[in-house]
Write a protein that holds these residues in place. Structure first.
Motif, PDB file in Angstrom:
ATOM      1  N   THR A  26       0.830  -1.211   0.000  1.00 44.53           N
ATOM      2  CA  THR A  26       0.000   0.000   0.000  1.00 44.53           C
ATOM      3  C   THR A  26       0.857   1.251   0.000  1.00 44.53           C
ATOM      4  O   THR A  26       0.626   2.188  -0.780  1.00 44.53           O
ATOM      5  CB  THR A  26      -0.937   0.006   1.216  1.00 44.53           C
ATOM      6  N   ILE A  27       1.859   1.287   0.867  1.00 45.07           N
ATOM      7  CA  ILE A  27       2.716   2.471   0.956  1.00 45.07           C
ATOM      8  C   ILE A  27       3.525   2.660  -0.322  1.00 45.07           C
ATOM      9  O   ILE A  27       3.682   3.783  -0.817  1.00 45.07           O
ATOM     10  CB  ILE A  27       3.643   2.363   2.183  1.00 45.07           C
ATOM     11  N   VAL A  28       4.003   1.565  -0.916  1.00 45.37           N
ATOM     12  CA  VAL A  28       4.792   1.674  -2.156  1.00 45.37           C
ATOM     13  C   VAL A  28       3.921   2.194  -3.300  1.00 45.37           C
ATOM     14  O   VAL A  28       4.337   3.081  -4.061  1.00 45.37           O
ATOM     15  CB  VAL A  28       5.409   0.306  -2.519  1.00 45.37           C
ATOM     16  N   VAL A  29       2.702   1.662  -3.436  1.00 42.21           N
ATOM     17  CA  VAL A  29       1.815   2.108  -4.517  1.00 42.21           C
ATOM     18  C   VAL A  29       1.478   3.584  -4.362  1.00 42.21           C
ATOM     19  O   VAL A  29       1.531   4.367  -5.330  1.00 42.21           O
ATOM     20  CB  VAL A  29       0.525   1.254  -4.551  1.00 42.21           C
ATOM     21  N   LEU A  30       1.126   4.003  -3.150  1.00 43.62           N
ATOM     22  CA  LEU A  30       0.780   5.403  -2.925  1.00 43.62           C
ATOM     23  C   LEU A  30       2.003   6.306  -3.082  1.00 43.62           C
ATOM     24  O   LEU A  30       1.871   7.456  -3.536  1.00 43.62           O
ATOM     25  CB  LEU A  30       0.157   5.581  -1.540  1.00 43.62           C
ATOM     26  N   ALA A  31       3.178   5.810  -2.734  1.00 40.75           N
ATOM     27  CA  ALA A  31       4.400   6.599  -2.932  1.00 40.75           C
ATOM     28  C   ALA A  31       4.670   6.798  -4.427  1.00 40.75           C
ATOM     29  O   ALA A  31       5.034   7.900  -4.868  1.00 40.75           O
ATOM     30  CB  ALA A  31       5.589   5.916  -2.260  1.00 40.75           C
ATOM     31  N   LEU A  32       4.488   5.742  -5.220  1.00 36.97           N
ATOM     32  CA  LEU A  32       4.655   5.873  -6.671  1.00 36.97           C
ATOM     33  C   LEU A  32       3.645   6.850  -7.245  1.00 36.97           C
ATOM     34  O   LEU A  32       3.954   7.627  -8.160  1.00 36.97           O
ATOM     35  CB  LEU A  32       4.497   4.502  -7.339  1.00 36.97           C
ATOM     36  N   SER A  33       2.417   6.834  -6.695  1.00 35.83           N
ATOM     37  CA  SER A  33       1.403   7.763  -7.164  1.00 35.83           C
ATOM     38  C   SER A  33       1.756   9.202  -6.815  1.00 35.83           C
ATOM     39  O   SER A  33       1.369  10.132  -7.534  1.00 35.83           O
ATOM     40  CB  SER A  33       0.046   7.396  -6.548  1.00 35.83           C
ATOM     41  N   ALA A  34       2.486   9.405  -5.699  1.00 39.91           N
ATOM     42  CA  ALA A  34       2.836  10.762  -5.265  1.00 39.91           C
ATOM     43  C   ALA A  34       4.042  11.330  -6.006  1.00 39.91           C
ATOM     44  O   ALA A  34       4.225  12.554  -6.055  1.00 39.91           O
ATOM     45  CB  ALA A  34       3.098  10.776  -3.765  1.00 39.91           C
ATOM     46  N   ILE A  35       4.879  10.475  -6.582  1.00 41.17           N
ATOM     47  CA  ILE A  35       6.121  10.948  -7.220  1.00 41.17           C
ATOM     48  C   ILE A  35       5.866  11.913  -8.374  1.00 41.17           C
ATOM     49  O   ILE A  35       6.533  12.952  -8.475  1.00 41.17           O
ATOM     50  CB  ILE A  35       6.973   9.742  -7.681  1.00 41.17           C
ATOM     51  N   PRO A  36       4.913  11.654  -9.297  1.00 39.79           N
ATOM     52  CA  PRO A  36       4.689  12.612 -10.388  1.00 39.79           C
ATOM     53  C   PRO A  36       4.337  14.018  -9.898  1.00 39.79           C
ATOM     54  O   PRO A  36       4.690  15.006 -10.552  1.00 39.79           O
ATOM     55  CB  PRO A  36       3.527  11.986 -11.170  1.00 39.79           C
ATOM     56  N   THR A  37       3.663  14.124  -8.752  1.00 38.86           N
ATOM     57  CA  THR A  37       3.349  15.442  -8.212  1.00 38.86           C
ATOM     58  C   THR A  37       4.617  16.180  -7.822  1.00 38.86           C
ATOM     59  O   THR A  37       4.711  17.406  -7.951  1.00 38.86           O
ATOM     60  CB  THR A  37       2.413  15.306  -6.990  1.00 38.86           C
TER      61      THR A  37
END
Length: 608
Positions: A26-37
């Motif tokens: 969960t944390i890895v997926v959400l971290a990947l989602s936050a990187i483009p921002t």
């Protein structure tokens, strides 16, 4: 180890392997989602060429053209019929679109958008930056008032016209049919047969209208349910048409939503020149096709002026309205004059085909309609004949009209016809423009406040709770990453300046979760519990309090999002999502860390 009521032994402070795996994924997926921002977005123009061999559909040709206009693009890429241009600022983007509009073909499509500069592999996985609201990106906001009463008056007038047509068809004379603004229709006659005909016609064909008969007249008024249904459907249709019009302008991140009972709010992030958008959004243009009648005709007629001021007599009932137009493209005829090529839907095509087949050699007029505001602030409909053409042969679903004006006017008319004509006239009552520089300043100030709040919080937790404070700090950082990733994942979620305030508030709420837990652990240690027991009982006893506090706050966030709009919804969104991520990281993620580091420490003299 702890013995349960059933006699089995439960291992203290231990998660199963699958729980750790769920937390990690969960944390890895959400971290990947936050990187483009973190990488952000840059203004972009996407061009879809009608012909792949277009002159500018080449990187070098486009680069030379932009350089000749004093415009610099950071990157230019072409693939097939599509070309993408990336710019360093909104100013360069706007200048480029203005220059390209003048040289590209009318069939080429230009899209005004923003593009992520994050690594492409993230985009391929479906991760995109958080969409920014108007106050952060800059742009234009319009508040529109929808004149539902004017639309209802037109529906009432249509009813009166249908009654007159029915009476003519039944060869009934000496009947007076009248209607007044904001009122119903009154039918007066001394013949009972005429009133019987009208009463039967209205009750059968217009079930949403009440017909009340009194001696020599019938009063026809809409039911309350009909009024409410009409208002809801009118606003819904206008919302759809507005979204279609904005899509035709090539603006991909616009927000169009209802505000109040009779208003629509439109936000166009990134648009710095509102002139074109205002012209299209506020336009109420539509077309209608009428039979041109002679003086001796028995039609119920009215007259309109053409472009030269000459009066043209038209049948009151139109042959076809713009509601049946599904496509319209501007072009030039053999003489170089502007024209609009019309495509009708199936019903419209059949209607036009039947009418034209029975009226070959007779004239048909194209009428241009629009609403304007007069000197008294009233919305009035303006109509004029733009062309009168003799029907040479049977027409089908496709034909062309002339007389729309200049090439630009024909383009705008075609755009409005493609998007649809408004079911009710609108008035722009408020217009706000936020510059891109102000939006960038809002982002800078907002995240500076967030960084300061987090820095002070991290320092306090590290000093006050020592080792456990560092666990709280890791959970707090994970919470912020998860929150940004979750906002980026949700479709339609937009980050606004009040939304950043919600992020700052989330920092405090996330820390509150750990403060409650750590204070309970301290209490258990003072009671003489071992460290392992204090951890287990501290987390267990604090959970109910944490759940109650977050649940009641979530109710507030849901209510704010439901009844609020714009900035209020932006705050409510980050507040609600922050509650979920703070529960996830403050309770479960921090518990996992504590379990891994000190979970089985049985010492009683541990300082936290």
């Amino acid at each position: 180890m702890k013995k349960t009521a059933s006699g089995t032994k439960r291992v203290l402070n231990h998660y199963s392997a699958w729980k750790y795996m769920v937390l990690l994924v969960t944390i890895v997926v959400l971290a990947l989602s936050a990187i483009p921002t973190w990488y952000g977005e840059q203004p972009s123009i996407q061009i879809d060429y009608a012909q792949p061999s277009a002159r500018l559909n080449d990187v070098l040709a486009m680069k030379n053209f932009l350089a000749s206009q004093g415009i610099s693009a950071q990157t230019i890429s072409s693939q097939g019929r599509q070309q993408s241009l990336l710019f360093g600022s909104e100013t360069q983007q706007t200048l480029a679109k203005t220059a390209l509009d003048k040289v590209l073909s009318k069939d080429d499509n230009i899209t005004f958008s923003y593009r992520s500069v994050a690594p492409k592999w993230l985009s391929k996985l479906g991760f995109e930056p958080i969409k920014l609201g108007l106050d952060l990106r800059g742009g234009v906001q319009f508040l529109l008032n929808v004149d539902v009463n004017k639309a209802f008056d037109e529906q009432r007038d249509a009813l009166a016209d249908d009654i007159r047509a029915e009476l003519r068809q039944q060869h009934i004379r000496q009947v007076r049919v009248s209607s007044q603004p904001n009122q119903g229709v009154t039918v007066i006659s001394h013949a009972d047969s005429a009133l019987d005909t009208v009463y039967t016609f209205v009750t059968q064909q217009y079930p949403g209208w009440n017909a009340v008969r009194r001696s020599n007249e019938i009063s026809i008024a809409p039911t309350e349910q009909n009024k409410q249904t009409f208002q809801q459907s009118t606003l819904k249709q206008n919302l759809k048409i507005m979204r279609d019009r904005i899509a035709e302008l090539g603006i991909t991140e616009a927000l169009v939503q209802r505000q109040g009972e009779h208003s629509i709010r439109i936000e166009l992030p990134g648009v710095q020149d509102p002139a074109q958008a205002k012209k299209v959004i506020g336009a109420t243009a539509s077309l209608a096709f009428y039979e041109v009648v002679s003086d001796g005709s028995n039609h119920d007629t009215f007259t309109l002026a053409d472009k030269l001021g000459r009066k043209v007599a038209l049948a009151r009932q139109p042959v076809l309205t713009g509601d049946h137009i599904i496509n319209a493209q501007a072009g030039l005829d053999n003489m170089g004059m502007s024209e609009v090529n019309i495509t009708l839907d199936h019903v419209g095509g059949e209607t036009m085909g039947h009418f034209s087949a029975t009226h070959i050699g007779k004239p048909m007029a194209t009428v241009y309609r629009e609403y304007k505001t007069n000197s008294r602030g009233e919305t009035v409909r303006s109509e004029r004949v733009i062309s009168v053409a003799t029907i040479q042969s049977q027409l089908g679903s496709q034909f062309r009209i002339t007389g729309a004006g200049s090439s630009d006017e024909a383009q705008q008319l075609a755009l409005l016809l493609r998007a649809g004509s408004l079911t009710a006239p609108i008035t722009i009552v408020e217009e706000r423009t936020i510059g891109a520089s102000l939006g960038a300043e809002n982002i800078s100030n907002g995240f500076a406040a967030l960084a300061l709040g987090m820095g002070l919080t991290l320092t306090f937790m590290a000093l006050w709770y020592r080792r456990l404070g560092w666990v709280a700090n890791v959970a707090l950082l994970a919470n912020m990453v998860c929150l940004l990733g979750l906002i980026a994942l949700l479709p339609g979620a937009v980050l606004t300046l009040p939304g950043i305030a919600g992020l700052v508030l989330t920092v405090g709420m996330a820390v509150d979760t750990n403060v409650l837990i750590f204070e309970r652990i301290r209490d258990k240690l003072r009671e003489g519990r071992s460290f392992a027991q204090a951890i287990d009982q501290g987390f267990s006893s604090a959970f109910a309090t944490i759940w109650d506090a977050n649940f009641t706050t979530m109710i507030t966030a849901v209510v704010l999002y439901s009844i609020g709009n714009g900035p209020i919804q932006g705050f409510a969104l980050t507040l609600g999502l922050g509650l979920m991520t703070s529960m996830f990281t403050g309770v479960f993620a921090s518990r996992a860390l504590v379990n891994l580091i000190w979970g089985r420490d049985t010492r009683r003299d541990v300082r936290v």
